[in-house]
Design a protein around this motif. Structure first.
Motif, PDB file in Angstrom:
ATOM      1  N   ASN A   7      47.860  53.716  28.941  1.00 26.41           N
ATOM      2  CA  ASN A   7      49.291  53.954  28.886  1.00 26.41           C
ATOM      3  C   ASN A   7      50.142  52.814  29.443  1.00 26.41           C
ATOM      4  O   ASN A   7      51.361  52.821  29.273  1.00 26.41           O
ATOM      5  CB  ASN A   7      49.635  55.257  29.609  1.00 26.41           C
ATOM      6  N   SER A   8      49.501  51.850  30.094  1.00 27.57           N
ATOM      7  CA  SER A   8      50.254  50.706  30.615  1.00 27.57           C
ATOM      8  C   SER A   8      49.980  49.493  29.742  1.00 27.57           C
ATOM      9  O   SER A   8      48.901  48.928  29.804  1.00 27.57           O
ATOM     10  CB  SER A   8      49.837  50.400  32.056  1.00 27.57           C
ATOM     11  N   PRO A   9      50.967  49.055  28.942  1.00 28.53           N
ATOM     12  CA  PRO A   9      50.737  47.875  28.105  1.00 28.53           C
ATOM     13  C   PRO A   9      50.544  46.611  28.937  1.00 28.53           C
ATOM     14  O   PRO A   9      49.849  45.696  28.509  1.00 28.53           O
ATOM     15  CB  PRO A   9      52.000  47.768  27.258  1.00 28.53           C
ATOM     16  N   SER A  10      51.181  46.564  30.135  1.00 25.15           N
ATOM     17  CA  SER A  10      51.012  45.374  30.964  1.00 25.15           C
ATOM     18  C   SER A  10      51.054  45.753  32.433  1.00 25.15           C
ATOM     19  O   SER A  10      51.586  46.799  32.826  1.00 25.15           O
ATOM     20  CB  SER A  10      52.087  44.334  30.644  1.00 25.15           C
ATOM     21  N   LEU A  11      50.478  44.862  33.244  1.00 20.80           N
ATOM     22  CA  LEU A  11      50.400  45.069  34.683  1.00 20.80           C
ATOM     23  C   LEU A  11      50.435  43.710  35.354  1.00 20.80           C
ATOM     24  O   LEU A  11      49.687  42.805  34.977  1.00 20.80           O
ATOM     25  CB  LEU A  11      49.085  45.788  35.029  1.00 20.80           C
ATOM     26  N   SER A  12      51.316  43.573  36.356  1.00 28.51           N
ATOM     27  CA  SER A  12      51.419  42.314  37.085  1.00 28.51           C
ATOM     28  C   SER A  12      50.978  42.538  38.525  1.00 28.51           C
ATOM     29  O   SER A  12      51.455  43.460  39.195  1.00 28.51           O
ATOM     30  CB  SER A  12      52.869  41.804  37.030  1.00 28.51           C
ATOM     31  N   ILE A  18      44.564  43.990  44.908  1.00 29.74           N
ATOM     32  CA  ILE A  18      43.736  44.802  44.026  1.00 29.74           C
ATOM     33  C   ILE A  18      44.471  45.083  42.706  1.00 29.74           C
ATOM     34  O   ILE A  18      45.666  45.371  42.694  1.00 29.74           O
ATOM     35  CB  ILE A  18      43.340  46.138  44.707  1.00 29.74           C
ATOM     36  N   SER A  19      43.743  44.960  41.602  1.00 32.67           N
ATOM     37  CA  SER A  19      44.265  45.359  40.294  1.00 32.67           C
ATOM     38  C   SER A  19      43.587  46.669  39.908  1.00 32.67           C
ATOM     39  O   SER A  19      42.362  46.782  40.013  1.00 32.67           O
ATOM     40  CB  SER A  19      43.936  44.306  39.226  1.00 32.67           C
ATOM     41  N   ILE A  20      44.387  47.634  39.472  1.00 29.58           N
ATOM     42  CA  ILE A  20      43.848  48.922  39.037  1.00 29.58           C
ATOM     43  C   ILE A  20      44.332  49.194  37.628  1.00 29.58           C
ATOM     44  O   ILE A  20      45.532  49.322  37.387  1.00 29.58           O
ATOM     45  CB  ILE A  20      44.270  50.071  39.972  1.00 29.58           C
ATOM     46  N   LEU A  21      43.387  49.256  36.702  1.00 25.01           N
ATOM     47  CA  LEU A  21      43.712  49.537  35.300  1.00 25.01           C
ATOM     48  C   LEU A  21      43.201  50.943  34.972  1.00 25.01           C
ATOM     49  O   LEU A  21      42.082  51.292  35.333  1.00 25.01           O
ATOM     50  CB  LEU A  21      43.070  48.508  34.369  1.00 25.01           C
ATOM     51  N   ASN A  22      44.026  51.704  34.285  1.00 28.73           N
ATOM     52  CA  ASN A  22      43.702  53.103  34.019  1.00 28.73           C
ATOM     53  C   ASN A  22      43.466  53.383  32.549  1.00 28.73           C
ATOM     54  O   ASN A  22      43.991  52.674  31.665  1.00 28.73           O
ATOM     55  CB  ASN A  22      44.841  53.986  34.516  1.00 28.73           C
ATOM     56  N   VAL A  64      34.122  50.432  38.397  1.00 27.61           N
ATOM     57  CA  VAL A  64      34.672  51.422  37.479  1.00 27.61           C
ATOM     58  C   VAL A  64      34.417  52.806  38.061  1.00 27.61           C
ATOM     59  O   VAL A  64      33.330  53.091  38.562  1.00 27.61           O
ATOM     60  CB  VAL A  64      34.077  51.280  36.054  1.00 27.61           C
ATOM     61  N   PHE A  65      35.465  53.640  38.031  1.00 19.80           N
ATOM     62  CA  PHE A  65      35.383  55.014  38.512  1.00 19.80           C
ATOM     63  C   PHE A  65      35.585  55.956  37.334  1.00 19.80           C
ATOM     64  O   PHE A  65      36.458  55.721  36.499  1.00 19.80           O
ATOM     65  CB  PHE A  65      36.471  55.284  39.560  1.00 19.80           C
ATOM     66  N   LEU A  66      34.789  57.014  37.296  1.00 20.06           N
ATOM     67  CA  LEU A  66      34.907  57.994  36.219  1.00 20.06           C
ATOM     68  C   LEU A  66      35.154  59.376  36.810  1.00 20.06           C
ATOM     69  O   LEU A  66      34.382  59.833  37.654  1.00 20.06           O
ATOM     70  CB  LEU A  66      33.629  58.014  35.368  1.00 20.06           C
ATOM     71  N   SER A  74      38.991  54.406  35.663  1.00 18.74           N
ATOM     72  CA  SER A  74      39.808  53.288  36.139  1.00 18.74           C
ATOM     73  C   SER A  74      38.906  52.106  36.461  1.00 18.74           C
ATOM     74  O   SER A  74      37.732  52.268  36.788  1.00 18.74           O
ATOM     75  CB  SER A  74      40.629  53.684  37.370  1.00 18.74           C
ATOM     76  N   LEU A  75      39.488  50.937  36.328  1.00 21.05           N
ATOM     77  CA  LEU A  75      38.807  49.679  36.659  1.00 21.05           C
ATOM     78  C   LEU A  75      39.541  49.055  37.836  1.00 21.05           C
ATOM     79  O   LEU A  75      40.754  48.852  37.766  1.00 21.05           O
ATOM     80  CB  LEU A  75      38.824  48.733  35.467  1.00 21.05           C
ATOM     81  N   HIS A  76      38.808  48.767  38.910  1.00 26.24           N
ATOM     82  CA  HIS A  76      39.368  48.115  40.073  1.00 26.24           C
ATOM     83  C   HIS A  76      38.828  46.689  40.153  1.00 26.24           C
ATOM     84  O   HIS A  76      37.608  46.470  40.034  1.00 26.24           O
ATOM     85  CB  HIS A  76      38.989  48.865  41.361  1.00 26.24           C
TER      86      HIS A  76
END
Lengths: 113, 116
Positions: A7-12, A18-22, A64-66, A74-76
């Motif tokens: 749902n997030s097209p971009s993240l800065s 830490i970067s967290i991608l969902n 990666v957390f599931l 999510s990817l940390h």
């Protein structure tokens, strides 16, 4: 109907943080999940994966957390580095992926110096 | 060890023309796949093969045909190209791993196709 959603097209994120991608999914038959990283004009490269029998998998700076009950993963990335700037795709599959992967639309991660 | 290679890298076609995209892998993988990626979208599966001589349809197979005559090659054909087939095409290969692990796919660099 999108079965894998990012749902997030971009993240800065600032370098060193830490970067967290969902990623969310709707298909309860998915049993294998992967993250791919993609630079412009190149093919996706495999980053890390997780089987549905686990809830966490680590590989160096990447974890990666599931959460199966929430159908969420999510990817940390810790710590974030400039070379991590890329588009990250979440992918999922049934039966381990022999029949192909279903991808999300991707999240463009930008690491700020 | 070149991994997965794709030929050509770029191509421009006129509507109605035909062409074949070639994918080759030197990792002795059983499984091969063709995906397309459109702007702002994830990759979508076109066709795949679980072994030499076998093919199956993916999510978006219409307008494409495939063949897997040799284990190391997977060909994607467009018989009559349409502007809607303008896309970046990726080929991938994978193998079955032991234990509760899945099929990690290795991707080629892509073919950028424009149909005018």
């Amino acid at each position: 109907d999108q079965q894998v959603k990012q749902n997030s097209p971009s993240l800065s994120v600032q370098e060193g943080r830490i970067s967290i991608l969902n990623c969310d999914y709707t298909n309860s038959m998915f049993d294998y999940f992967l993250w791919y990283k993609k630079y412009p004009a190149e093919g996706p490269t495999f980053l890390i994966s997780i089987s549905s029998i686990k809830d966490k998998n680590e590989d160096g700076r990447f974890t990666v957390f599931l959460n199966k009950s929430a159908k969420h993963l999510s990817l940390h990335i810790v710590p974030s580095q400039p070379g991590d700037s890329a588009v990250y795709f979440c992918a999922a599959s049934e039966r381990g992926g022999a029949d192909g992967l279903t991808f999300g639309k991707g999240t463009h991660l930008i690491i700020q110096p | 060890n070149a991994g997965v290679t794709q030929t050509p890298k770029f191509r421009v076609l006129k509507t109605g023309q035909s062409m074949t995209l070639l994918c080759a892998q030197d990792m002795n993988h059983e499984y091969m796949y063709w995906y397309r990626q459109d702007p702002g979208m994830g990759l979508r599966l076109i066709h795949y093969s679980v072994g030499e001589g076998t093919t199956a349809k993916g999510e978006v197979p219409d307008g494409y045909n495939v063949s897997r005559l040799k284990k190391q090659n997977f060909l994607l054909g467009l018989e009559s190209a349409a502007p809607s087939q303008t896309s970046v095409y990726f080929c991938a290969s994978s193998y079955e791993r032991e234990g509760p692990q899945g099929y990690e796919q290795y991707f080629g660099p892509g073919t950028r196709l424009t149909v005018t």
